[in-house]
Design an enzyme around this catalytic site. Structure first.
Site, PDB file in Angstrom:
ATOM      1  CB  SER A 155      -0.934  -0.134   0.967  1.00  0.00           C
ATOM      2  OG  SER A 155      -1.520   0.745   0.529  1.00  0.00           O
ATOM      3  NE  ARG A 224      -8.825   1.616  10.384  1.00  0.00           N
ATOM      4  CZ  ARG A 224      -7.122   1.515   9.776  1.00  0.00           C
ATOM      5  NH1 ARG A 224      -7.013   2.683   8.646  1.00  0.00           N
ATOM      6  NH2 ARG A 224      -6.775   0.555   9.986  1.00  0.00           N
ATOM      7  CG  ASP A 319      -5.581  -3.841  -3.766  1.00  0.00           C
ATOM      8  OD1 ASP A 319      -6.440  -3.100  -3.457  1.00  0.00           O
ATOM      9  OD2 ASP A 319      -4.483  -4.114  -3.632  1.00  0.00           O
ATOM     10  CG  HIS A 352      -5.806  -2.382   0.264  1.00  0.00           C
ATOM     11  ND1 HIS A 352      -4.873  -2.635  -0.666  1.00  0.00           N
ATOM     12  CD2 HIS A 352      -5.695  -1.179   0.951  1.00  0.00           C
ATOM     13  CE1 HIS A 352      -3.602  -1.543  -0.907  1.00  0.00           C
ATOM     14  NE2 HIS A 352      -4.189  -1.087   0.537  1.00  0.00           N
ATOM     15  CG  ASP A 353      -6.433  -4.559   5.188  1.00  0.00           C
ATOM     16  OD1 ASP A 353      -5.988  -3.667   5.144  1.00  0.00           O
ATOM     17  OD2 ASP A 353      -7.764  -4.142   6.359  1.00  0.00           O
TER      18      ASP A 353
END
Lengths: 375, 375
Positions: A155, A224, A319, A352-353
């Site tokens: 990232s 968040r 992602d 993405h994580d």
């Protein structure tokens, strides 16, 4: 009192050390920091030939605490760092520093401005990925490390990898950028901007001046929550939560959260406010937005001075924030310069994580790459 | 005074009419409305055999004003409705009503509660897609329309199409759902929830009680900015804005918006606060979240009672909010019931909002379908 919280967290990490640079540090914007410090951790031992150092860069909300080791607090990359993990602390000397602008011990908007003895807040200058990387280079010099076996990060950490290798290719044998891009896309900027707007909208934010009172937790929580949606794939969201209801067998027909995914996002957002500083969130997302290492939109000349650096570029199939296409642009530009590049798209549905989860394929591909770097 | 704004807008539409239902209207939640009204518009003439009526459902922020005609205000579907357009006002009798819960003349949270003479605010009951559709059915009965050539709508309008055809298949020859789904996905709920949180976070929102003062425009603006990102594809964002800077040749190194995409989102968000009610946004997104016409997760039995209805299901290749896979689920369930279904994925890079743009393929496919419905 948000800063007391960070002190409390940092005190729980026995390995934490500080690198202090007491001279003026010039930033890409033209502004300066009168001095700065970086919190950092190292694990494992530098070998006698000083050939086993690995530098790890963290992402937006990370810290130097890449590995749990003897602390009470889990490391953000325990899946990948530790004894018998790919970044094996028995074999390598692992270095990870908290970035400039962050809130985990390195100088950022929550630090004291030495020029007036007050907390910076928005007087902290805007920083870029290159500023972040330059500061970490000073730490590396300070540690006497003259050769890096690899530099890696995902990232925003991957952006640092790219900036590092462009600027310090001579001391860097290899690089493993993951789930990243050579520039923040329009999409990245758009999502970062609405997250910043969420923080600005909180009246407690008070133009960044909140360190003696209540922090803008509502705004940071919402930021968040938005961010978290972008970190997950639609698949994993459906798999984890579907349309399941939380704590109630039927629809409630009211506005309180009732779907599990709503409660989950609120939980994630609320937890985050207990471990991050809203101003740091603003500065770091801005640094991401500014990142673009292309030259007039062309990535090929960016890497033209590299020669012997070896690359492992990794994307994750699910992602959508830093999709495979962005990693392929990097691969294409590296290959166009006849560099030694391996590319792997890891088939995983976490979004993405994915770089943070238990992932056998990721461990294997990284381990294999590391054992084949010729020192 | 947000309601004065809606009056001002509605007064500019000469075709606007009102259907008033003065009896108790029972809602899916078990609650009731003591009465309601729907604002609606019709274009074209019902023919002598009453066989040319088309019902159009609008999406989240739409209104009955589907066609500009003689008003000063553009219609939201002027690309598709009007003389010589697919929904040809010379040939068909076009009906479009503002939905329950909205703010364009139909009963919603900004209406007076007849029980106490005060504006509803959050005392307005939660409504569902089925409630919305049931109310429109009463309008259709009131108009004396006993047969619909087709019902159509996109996004949340497509949800209404599906709910309509399940409940009123006998009077409905065909249906054209576009860019929609048989249920709100986890992803849809997540994005709707953060948009609602943006509104809740605005102190002017005041628990929905703001009609005599300032509206929660900051919150609504942010909600719309988040929403707007989900309406566009990454491709069109890059094409339209890339990383271009707004009003400045170089990076400013400050927090004011500087990328074009940031200014665009702010413009879109701000414009929206001048034409929509924050509470309506809450009620309508909630209605979307509740939508799920599957039976225990299975869509096939949902359509098992249908017989002669003809379907044209349309997806847009770049739509990631209601992706092609969701439309294919509908097609699969319809086909499993041996229904007459055509499916088209239109190759267009605009994202979810593709249904609103000038799109030749969409016009052609709809025109062809309409001319082949046997009355």
């Amino acid at each position: 009192m948000i800063n007391e919280l960070f002190e409390y967290i940092l005190n729980k990490i026995p390995e934490l050390k500080y690198f202090k640079y007491d001279k003026i540090f010039k930033l890409e914007s033209g502004k300066t920091l009168p001095k700065f410090q970086l919190a950092y951790e190292t694990y494992g031992q530098l070998n006698s030939t000083k050939s086993n150092a690995i530098l790890i860069f963290h992402a937006l909300s990370g810290s130097s605490h890449v590995f749990k080791d003897n602390s009470e607090i889990g490391g953000w990359w325990d899946e990948m760092v530790g004894p018998n993990k790919p970044f094996d602390t028995n074999e390598y000397f692992i270095i990870c520093a908290n970035i400039l602008g962050s809130c985990y011990g390195s100088t950022g908007p929550n630090s004291l401005n030495p020029l007036n003895g007050k907390i910076y807040g928005l007087d902290f200058p805007i920083i870029t990925i290159h500023d972040i990387v330059k500061a970490i280079k000073m730490l590396i010099d300070h540690l006497g490390v003259q050769k890096l076996l690899t530099v890696t990060g995902s990232s925003m950490g991957g952006m640092q990898v790219l900036d590092w290798v462009i600027n310090f290719s001579g001391i860097t044998l290899s690089a493993i950028p993951m789930a990243t891009a050579a520039y923040a896309t329009t999409f990245n900027i758009a999502f970062n901007e609405v997250q910043r707007q969420a923080i600005y909208s909180d009246s407690f934010w008070n133009n960044g001046n909140y360190y003696s009172g209540f922090a803008p937790n509502k705004g940071l929580r919402l930021a968040r929550e938005i961010g978290h949606i972008t970190y997950l794939s639609e698949d994993i969201m459906r798999e984890k939560f579907g349309r399941s209801l939380q704590n109630n067998p039927k629809l409630l027909f009211q506005f309180t959260e009732e779907f599990e995914v709503e409660s989950y996002l609120q939980y994630k957002g609320t937890t985050f406010t207990k471990r991050f500083d809203a101003n740091s969130y603003l500065y770091i997302t801005k640094a991401i937005d500014y990142f673009d290492i292309r030259q007039n939109g062309n990535l090929i000349p960016t890497f033209s001075h590299l020669e012997n650096n070896k690359f492992l570029v990794i994307s994750f199939s699910s992602d959508w924030l830093y999709p495979t296409s962005k990693l392929k642009e990097i691969v294409f530009a590296l290959k166009s310069n006849s560099l030694d590049v391996s590319f792997v798209e890891i088939d995983v549905n976490y979004g993405h994580d994915s770089f943070l989860i238990d992932c056998k394929d990721l461990r294997e591909v990284v381990s294999n790459f590391l054992t084949n770097i010729e020192v």
